[in-house]
Design a protein around this motif. Structure first.
Motif, PDB file in Angstrom:
ATOM      1  N   ASP A  30      24.732  -6.375 131.780  1.00  0.00           N
ATOM      2  CA  ASP A  30      24.453  -6.680 130.385  1.00  0.00           C
ATOM      3  C   ASP A  30      23.433  -5.666 129.878  1.00  0.00           C
ATOM      4  OD1 ASP A  30      26.030  -8.910 130.665  1.00  0.00           O
ATOM      5  OD2 ASP A  30      24.367 -10.328 130.778  1.00  0.00           O
ATOM      6  N   VAL A  31      23.693  -5.101 128.703  1.00  0.00           N
ATOM      7  CA  VAL A  31      22.775  -4.131 128.124  1.00  0.00           C
ATOM      8  C   VAL A  31      22.326  -4.626 126.747  1.00  0.00           C
ATOM      9  CG1 VAL A  31      23.396  -2.041 129.375  1.00  0.00           C
ATOM     10  CG2 VAL A  31      24.808  -2.781 127.460  1.00  0.00           C
ATOM     11  N   ASP A  32      21.059  -4.287 126.426  1.00  0.00           N
ATOM     12  CA  ASP A  32      20.429  -4.867 125.250  1.00  0.00           C
ATOM     13  C   ASP A  32      19.636  -3.823 124.484  1.00  0.00           C
ATOM     14  OD1 ASP A  32      20.716  -7.956 126.041  1.00  0.00           O
ATOM     15  OD2 ASP A  32      19.991  -6.871 127.813  1.00  0.00           O
ATOM     16  N   PHE A  33      19.552  -4.052 123.174  1.00  0.00           N
ATOM     17  CA  PHE A  33      18.625  -3.309 122.324  1.00  0.00           C
ATOM     18  C   PHE A  33      17.410  -4.188 122.034  1.00  0.00           C
ATOM     19  CE2 PHE A  33      22.665  -1.273 120.656  1.00  0.00           C
ATOM     20  CZ  PHE A  33      22.443  -0.038 121.252  1.00  0.00           C
ATOM     21  N   TRP A  34      16.259  -3.552 121.945  1.00  0.00           N
ATOM     22  CA  TRP A  34      15.028  -4.242 121.542  1.00  0.00           C
ATOM     23  C   TRP A  34      14.471  -3.509 120.336  1.00  0.00           C
ATOM     24  CZ3 TRP A  34       9.891  -4.147 124.865  1.00  0.00           C
ATOM     25  CH2 TRP A  34       8.918  -4.916 124.216  1.00  0.00           C
ATOM     26  N   TYR A  35      14.346  -4.221 119.226  1.00  0.00           N
ATOM     27  CA  TYR A  35      13.774  -3.676 118.005  1.00  0.00           C
ATOM     28  C   TYR A  35      12.288  -4.035 117.983  1.00  0.00           C
ATOM     29  CZ  TYR A  35      18.742  -3.790 116.811  1.00  0.00           C
ATOM     30  OH  TYR A  35      20.100  -3.644 116.817  1.00  0.00           O
ATOM     31  N   LYS A  36      11.459  -3.090 118.296  1.00  0.00           N
ATOM     32  CA  LYS A  36      10.031  -3.360 118.437  1.00  0.00           C
ATOM     33  C   LYS A  36       9.269  -2.808 117.237  1.00  0.00           C
ATOM     34  CE  LYS A  36       6.246  -4.719 120.195  1.00  0.00           C
ATOM     35  NZ  LYS A  36       5.931  -6.137 119.963  1.00  0.00           N
ATOM     36  N   ASP A  37       8.727  -3.713 116.417  1.00  0.00           N
ATOM     37  CA  ASP A  37       7.969  -3.315 115.233  1.00  0.00           C
ATOM     38  C   ASP A  37       6.535  -2.957 115.639  1.00  0.00           C
ATOM     39  OD1 ASP A  37       6.864  -2.901 112.792  1.00  0.00           O
ATOM     40  OD2 ASP A  37       7.183  -4.924 112.016  1.00  0.00           O
ATOM     41  N   MET A  38       6.190  -1.695 115.455  1.00  0.00           N
ATOM     42  CA  MET A  38       4.832  -1.244 115.760  1.00  0.00           C
ATOM     43  C   MET A  38       4.164  -0.642 114.523  1.00  0.00           C
ATOM     44  SD  MET A  38       5.516   0.537 119.430  1.00  0.00           S
ATOM     45  CE  MET A  38       6.335  -0.331 120.765  1.00  0.00           C
ATOM     46  N   SER A  39       4.633  -1.071 113.350  1.00  0.00           N
ATOM     47  CA  SER A  39       4.153  -0.460 112.112  1.00  0.00           C
ATOM     48  C   SER A  39       2.845  -1.049 111.613  1.00  0.00           C
ATOM     49  CB  SER A  39       5.215  -0.610 111.019  1.00  0.00           C
ATOM     50  OG  SER A  39       5.471  -1.989 110.758  1.00  0.00           O
ATOM     51  N   ASP A  40       2.457  -2.216 112.125  1.00  0.00           N
ATOM     52  CA  ASP A  40       1.253  -2.867 111.615  1.00  0.00           C
ATOM     53  C   ASP A  40      -0.006  -2.080 111.975  1.00  0.00           C
ATOM     54  OD1 ASP A  40       2.715  -4.883 110.561  1.00  0.00           O
ATOM     55  OD2 ASP A  40       2.402  -6.269 112.235  1.00  0.00           O
ATOM     56  N   GLU A  41      -0.957  -2.133 111.083  1.00  0.00           N
ATOM     57  CA  GLU A  41      -2.280  -1.608 111.385  1.00  0.00           C
ATOM     58  C   GLU A  41      -3.154  -2.736 111.923  1.00  0.00           C
ATOM     59  OE1 GLU A  41      -3.938   0.103 107.918  1.00  0.00           O
ATOM     60  OE2 GLU A  41      -2.612   1.852 107.911  1.00  0.00           O
ATOM     61  N   THR A  42      -4.089  -2.371 112.757  1.00  0.00           N
ATOM     62  CA  THR A  42      -5.071  -3.359 113.206  1.00  0.00           C
ATOM     63  C   THR A  42      -6.003  -3.666 112.039  1.00  0.00           C
ATOM     64  OG1 THR A  42      -4.949  -2.543 115.470  1.00  0.00           O
ATOM     65  CG2 THR A  42      -6.894  -3.841 114.878  1.00  0.00           C
ATOM     66  N   THR A  43      -6.234  -4.948 111.777  1.00  0.00           N
ATOM     67  CA  THR A  43      -7.030  -5.363 110.628  1.00  0.00           C
ATOM     68  C   THR A  43      -8.191  -6.252 111.072  1.00  0.00           C
ATOM     69  OG1 THR A  43      -5.618  -7.298 110.250  1.00  0.00           O
ATOM     70  CG2 THR A  43      -5.041  -5.256 109.088  1.00  0.00           C
ATOM     71  N   GLY A  44      -9.067  -6.491 110.118  1.00  0.00           N
ATOM     72  CA  GLY A  44     -10.158  -7.449 110.335  1.00  0.00           C
ATOM     73  C   GLY A  44     -11.263  -6.966 111.251  1.00  0.00           C
ATOM     74  N   LEU A  45     -11.408  -5.651 111.415  1.00  0.00           N
ATOM     75  CA  LEU A  45     -12.471  -5.148 112.295  1.00  0.00           C
ATOM     76  C   LEU A  45     -13.832  -5.467 111.681  1.00  0.00           C
ATOM     77  CD1 LEU A  45     -13.392  -3.540 114.764  1.00  0.00           C
ATOM     78  CD2 LEU A  45     -13.173  -1.455 113.392  1.00  0.00           C
TER      79      LEU A  45
END
Length: 702
Positions: free
Chosen positions: A317-332
């Motif tokens: 079985d083969v799979d795609f993973w859509y990984k959202d890494m667009s967020d910025e780190t907030t609240g520092l």
């Protein structure tokens, strides 16, 4: 994974003219993912025709309007516009993805169980070769629920798969073949998986998945066994148990199962893994609105069960993973600080595995990496006191052995506290104390605090600039012990950051004395009140008033007046026509106790008589007799009669002695009305004190 836009030139599209693997129905075995999806469309012929069309149009740009196909319906312009493509190295197929996911990183993975293990125990996959071939993640089955008797059993190959995959930089998620038909069973399945994680101490950085499908011989869970609401509730119960344990939750199911049996809008904190053996997840590639049938969000797509992956001889079985890494780190923000450290905190960035902390380096003019942490806080130590430091943070994911990062946070200016103020000295005067201390490097100023005994807290006295290391505290009490502390502060953006206060410094002022109260007088106010007054005493905090108790012959305190300038007191609720004797003295607080000045001279005064009560008139012949209620302590009474000519009352009689309480007014005119009033009087020294008149009473002589 190579992504290809839908509107590129044909020369680029030549590389995509590859034949996808046919989508074949597979027999479902108990606990093995990759079920037969009977209602999936067969796209093989359409895909082949598309590739031939691409080759045919290789010398010209493709039109996005309905592209003519031979032997198959064409894809619509809307579908092309709503998609981006990629080529799988494991099926040689071209796959079409929602354009909503184009900003995500696309990763390749597989899912495995004991069917890919020797003797259902030892992995048969060469994970090093698989990783080298581009496999970055794997879902490993760890348990199954039996489709007949409902018991849960462990996949005995799970630990072998997981440990070997992790050793070769392949990220791991877990799944259980679920047959739960109640929320309680869903919780039971989740807890079973969590117990295995604890038992084997697996490093799980991907979701824990509930695999929802019917087995070939299933007597428990079948398509449509549960209502849509019930199926959703079962999935949510599993997800809640997983997320409460600190892991991500996900549900795996086929396209049809998700559409028909799960209310995706009602799932909370739960990802979706869609199984559809096709070159796209939507059925609307040739008509209708593309992807409207998969409007829900999904993180994973199992697109084939016939993948050919290096390191394993058979299909996977083969799979795609859509990984959202667009967020910025907030609240520092700066959570806390000391003279040598600052503690930073920030909001979680999605499911970031770690966070990298950077600090600005003045020497190089750039930000330098400081530390990588797994939580959302970090304490930077060994810093200089009273200094400003700048930080930024970003999230990090390690997938397939490669690090990926979120956008940077805002820049935070954090400040270390100044050092503690030391070597404070105090020199006491009569009513002041001179404080001095050592300068603190990096401080912008100092604050002087004095201990308040009433609140049992230190309160601010004054602020001074950093070029001053001395301060005189004035207007203090004599013979009193005082306590002081001094703190240094650093000011950043109008906010003061305080170092540790100095050690407590105690000092005692000289003793003080109070003068005798002068000018003391007592004046009559009414039948129930006397007013006392006197001159202020310098240095007094207030005064105490004493009155003679004639029964005991002793003075008792009746009132404490606070404030040196409060030199009046009205003593009320007294008896009428009564003599009272007073004296006053000043007091002040000194060294935690009161000191007193000398008593004033003794003064006396009488209250006025009370108003006459019960005045009554009786007539006999040409006379009227007045009677009233006796009053104590009075010297006598005065009788007044109204003069109609002058319209005033004239005194007609003074009666001496308190015991005579009647008077007869004789020789009155007949057929004439007379009106009377009476008051008591008391002789006090050389003057008379009069009470209020009675109510006037009138009578007509007949």
């Amino acid at each position: 994974m190579k992504w290809i836009g839908a509107g590129i030139f044909a020369a680029s599209l030549l590389a995509l003219a590859v034949q996808p693997q046919p989508v074949k129905a597979e027999e479902q075995l108990d606990g093995v993912m990759g079920q037969s999806i009977e209602d999936e469309m067969d796209v093989v012929s359409a895909q082949n025709e598309l590739n031939r069309q691409i080759l045919k149009n290789a010398t010209s740009q493709l039109t996005l309007d309905h592209m003519p196909m031979r032997g198959a319906s064409s894809y619509t312009q809307a579908f092309w516009g709503a998609s981006f493509t990629s080529v799988s190295d494991y099926t040689n197929g071209t796959y079409y993805h929602k354009s909503d996911l184009e900003d995500c990183e696309l990763f390749n993975g597989i899912d495995v169980s004991w069917w890919q293990a020797r003797g259902k125990k030892t992995t048969l996959i060469d994970w090093s070769a698989a990783h080298d071939a581009g496999i970055d993640f794997a879902f490993v089955r760890v348990a199954s629920r039996d489709t007949s008797d409902g018991s849960i059993y462990t996949d005995t190959s799970a630990d072998s798969h997981i440990q070997t995959a992790l050793a070769n930089d392949v990220n791991v998620g877990l799944y259980i073949f679920s047959q739960a038909v109640t929320e309680d069973e869903a919780v039971e399945e989740a807890e079973y998986v969590l117990d295995l994680v604890d038992q084997y101490n697996w490093d799980v950085t991907m979701p824990i998945v509930m695999d929802r499908e019917a087995g070939r011989t299933s007597k428990k869970l079948k398509a449509g066994t549960l209502s849509k609401a019930k199926e959703t509730a079962v999935c949510q119960a599993f997800a809640d148990t997983i997320t409460e344990a600190g892991y991500e939750a996900c549900v795996y199911a086929s396209y049809s199962w998700i559409r028909n049996y799960i209310n995706t809008d009602e799932l909370s904190d739960c990802g979706l893994w869609i199984a559809r053996y096709n070159n796209t997840t939507t059925s609307n590639s040739k008509s209708g609105t593309p992807y409207a049938d998969v409007a829900f969000d999904y993180d994973f797509w199992q697109y084939s069960s016939s993948g050919k992956v290096d390191g394993y001889a058979k299909n996977l079985d083969v799979d795609f993973w859509y990984k959202d890494m667009s967020d910025e780190t907030t609240g520092l923000k700066m959570k806390s600080n000391t003279a040598g450290s600052v503690t930073l905190s920030w909001d979680a960035t999605g499911d970031a595995q770690k966070y990298r902390v950077y600090r600005y380096d003045n020497a190089s003019g750039s930000y330098k990496y400081v530390k990588s942490v797994t939580g959302t806080s970090y304490t930077d130590k060994n810093l200089a006191a009273g200094q400003v430091y700048q930080y930024k943070v970003r999230g990090q994911w390690t997938i397939g052995g490669t690090n990926y990062y979120s956008g940077y946070s805002n820049v935070l200016s954090a400040v270390t506290l100044p050092e503690q103020v030391k070597n404070v000295t105090a020199k006491a005067g009569n009513d002041n104390v001179i404080l001095q201390w050592d300068a603190v490097s990096g401080a912008d100023g100092y604050r002087i605090f004095k201990y308040d005994e009433s609140t049992q807290q230190y309160v601010k006295l004054a602020d001074v600039k950093n070029d001053t290391t001395g301060y005189t505290v004035e207007n203090l009490e004599e013979d009193t012990e005082y306590k002081f502390k001094i703190g240094a502060y650093k000011q950043v953006n109008a906010v003061n950051y305080w170092g540790d206060y100095s050690a407590e410094t105690s000092v005692k002022t000289q003793a003080k004395t109070l003068e005798k109260v002068q000018g003391f007088t007592v004046e009559t106010v009414s039948d129930t009140a006397l007013e006392l007054s006197w001159e202020p005493v310098e240095g007094a905090d207030g005064y105490r008033i004493y009155r003679l108790n004639t029964s005991t012959g002793k003075y008792g305190k009746i009132k404490t007046i606070k404030g040196a300038e409060n030199v009046l007191y009205k003593n009320g609720s007294l008896s009428s026509a009564t003599k009272y004797t007073y004296k006053v003295r000043a007091y002040a607080s000194s060294n935690g106790k009161n000191i007193y000045g000398a008593y004033s001279d003794i003064k006396r005064a009488d209250t006025k008589p009370a108003q006459i009560k019960g005045l009554q008139l009786t007539m006999k012949s040409s006379s009227i007799t007045l009677k009233w209620t006796k009053q104590s302590n009075v010297s006598g009474y005065q009788i007044y009669r109204y003069n109609t000519a002058t319209r005033k009352y004239d005194k007609v009689k003074t009666i001496k002695g308190a015991g005579t309480v009647s008077y007869t007014n004789k020789n009155l005119k007949k057929r004439t009305t007379y009106k009377y009033k009476v008051r008591a009087y008391k002789t006090s020294g050389k003057k008379k004190l009069y009470g209020s008149f009675s109510t006037a009473v009138k009578m007509k002589v007949k």
